[in-house]
Design a protein around this motif. Structure first.
Motif, PDB file in Angstrom:
ATOM      1  N   LEU A 106      -3.213   2.428  -4.323  1.00 11.62           N
ATOM      2  CA  LEU A 106      -2.553   1.842  -3.161  1.00 11.62           C
ATOM      3  C   LEU A 106      -1.974   0.463  -3.454  1.00 11.62           C
ATOM      4  O   LEU A 106      -0.952   0.077  -2.886  1.00 11.62           O
ATOM      5  CB  LEU A 106      -3.538   1.758  -1.993  1.00 11.62           C
ATOM      6  CG  LEU A 106      -3.950   3.098  -1.385  1.00 11.62           C
ATOM      7  CD1 LEU A 106      -5.202   2.937  -0.538  1.00 11.62           C
ATOM      8  CD2 LEU A 106      -2.828   3.682  -0.557  1.00 11.62           C
ATOM      9  N   TYR A 126       0.823  -1.220   0.000  1.00 14.60           N
ATOM     10  CA  TYR A 126       0.000   0.000   0.000  1.00 14.60           C
ATOM     11  C   TYR A 126       0.857   1.270   0.000  1.00 14.60           C
ATOM     12  O   TYR A 126       0.392   2.339   0.377  1.00 14.60           O
ATOM     13  CB  TYR A 126      -0.967   0.044   1.181  1.00 14.60           C
ATOM     14  CG  TYR A 126      -1.813  -1.197   1.330  1.00 14.60           C
ATOM     15  CD1 TYR A 126      -2.313  -1.869   0.211  1.00 14.60           C
ATOM     16  CD2 TYR A 126      -2.115  -1.708   2.590  1.00 14.60           C
ATOM     17  CE1 TYR A 126      -3.083  -3.015   0.342  1.00 14.60           C
ATOM     18  CE2 TYR A 126      -2.894  -2.856   2.730  1.00 14.60           C
ATOM     19  CZ  TYR A 126      -3.364  -3.505   1.602  1.00 14.60           C
ATOM     20  OH  TYR A 126      -4.131  -4.640   1.733  1.00 14.60           O
ATOM     21  N   GLN A 182       3.278   2.108   1.954  1.00 13.36           N
ATOM     22  CA  GLN A 182       3.472   2.655   3.293  1.00 13.36           C
ATOM     23  C   GLN A 182       4.865   2.390   3.874  1.00 13.36           C
ATOM     24  O   GLN A 182       5.035   2.335   5.096  1.00 13.36           O
ATOM     25  CB  GLN A 182       2.395   2.123   4.230  1.00 13.36           C
ATOM     26  CG  GLN A 182       2.352   0.614   4.376  1.00 13.36           C
ATOM     27  CD  GLN A 182       1.222   0.165   5.285  1.00 13.36           C
ATOM     28  OE1 GLN A 182       0.742   0.897   6.148  1.00 13.36           O
ATOM     29  NE2 GLN A 182       0.782  -1.062   5.099  1.00 13.36           N
ATOM     30  N   ALA A 215      -1.293  10.123   1.178  1.00 12.28           N
ATOM     31  CA  ALA A 215      -2.450   9.333   1.600  1.00 12.28           C
ATOM     32  C   ALA A 215      -2.712   9.571   3.083  1.00 12.28           C
ATOM     33  O   ALA A 215      -1.803   9.448   3.912  1.00 12.28           O
ATOM     34  CB  ALA A 215      -2.216   7.852   1.343  1.00 12.28           C
TER      35      ALA A 215
END
Length: 309
Positions: A252, A98, A100, A205
């Protein structure tokens, strides 16, 4: 469609096949021994799930040396503490998926003086099992645009669930709730969210936004410091907090993480508190009012011209 986008689809299909096999064992009488009709296929599907999970994580990992961090404004004002910070480890949340890799979680941590209500509730091993969101100072706190940007995606229809700040609640989140959301897809994992296009191939995000709090929609342009919504507790979240990260794609499932640095703050480490004043928010709100006034003036002039004609 890239490999990074195909892999999570394959993983979700594997879960569905596994569930179908489990249901089939109970509602049908398949010919042959159970190990051949259900147990063996289930093992194959589980192996596929493990393989796709590892492939998804590896596909989302950064390639080569990370570029210089992108400098943006902090997404909040007030006093906050950092959790799961890339200043301590990368990937900060234990996975690259995603986008991250360089994500950070922050919780509101206001100073409490004599006669003031207590701050953020602490984790408890046994009781209470959960708390209402209003017990946490982060819940409802303003979310600010980290830069002048265009809104790519804005979604705030998911519920804000109760906290998972006990041992039982946390285990439920990690072992049951989190896995179910993973099957449903990234939008369920991050909950209500906003994705901003900052330009130059960089996207921001914001996850776990409060239900119904968004002030923007896809296609809107925003100014740095402008309020875009509120902190909530949706998706895979143990308590009201903000999860925010930069990435190289608005998708994502197809994104890789991009390092960041907040102006005037840097990258706070785990447990580090930082304070941001509200000057940027006030400037952005003033800019919004000016834009709205200019739009009304332009509409009025357009109407006058039309009437005169």
């Amino acid at each position: 469609m890239s490999v990074r986008a195909v892999v999570p689809v394959a993983m979700r299909l594997s879960w569905l096949v596994l569930f179908a096999l489990m249901i089939g064992e109970f509602v049908t009488d398949l010919p042959g021994p159970g190990w051949a009709t259900t147990f063996l296929p289930a093992l194959v599907v589980l192996a596929l799930m493990v393989a796709t999970t590892n492939l998804q994580a590896r596909a989302a990992a950064p390639r080569g040396e990370p570029g210089p961090p992108v400098e943006v404004d902090p997404p909040v004002t007030g006093r906050w503490s950092a959790l799961n910070s890339p200043a301590d480890k990368v990937p900060s949340h234990g996975t690259h998926v995603y986008g991250q890799t360089y994500a950070i979680d922050i919780v509101a941590d206001p100073e409490t003086g004599e006669g003031e209500p207590p701050g953020r509730p602490a984790f408890r091993w046994f009781w209470p099992l959960f708390r209402r969101n209003q017990a946490f100072p982060a819940f409802g706190a303003p979310l600010l645009a980290v830069a002048d940007a265009t809104v790519v995606r804005a979604s705030d229809g998911q519920r804000d669930h109760l906290s998972r700040t006990s041992l039982a609640g946390f285990l439920y989140l990690m072992l049951i709730e989190g896995n179910v959301r993973s099957i449903a897809g990234a939008h369920r994992v991050i909950g209500n969210h906003v994705i901003l296009d900052l330009g130059d191939g960089t996207y921001a995000a914001y996850a776990h936004v409060r239900r119904g709090s968004l002030r923007v929609k896809a296609g809107d342009t925003v100014r740095a410091g402008q309020r875009i919504g509120s902190v909530g507790n949706s998706g895979n979240s143990s308590e009201p907090h903000l999860h925010v990260h930069l990435m190289d794609s608005p998708d994502l499932d197809d994104a890789r993480g991009v390092p960041f640095i907040w102006r005037g703050v840097g990258v706070p480490a785990n447990g580090e508190t930082f304070t941001v004043d509200a000057a940027g928010e006030r400037i952005a709100e003033a800019g919004e009012r000016i834009d709205e006034a200019e739009e009304r003036v332009a509409e009025a002039r357009s109407g006058d011209v039309g009437g005169a004609g």
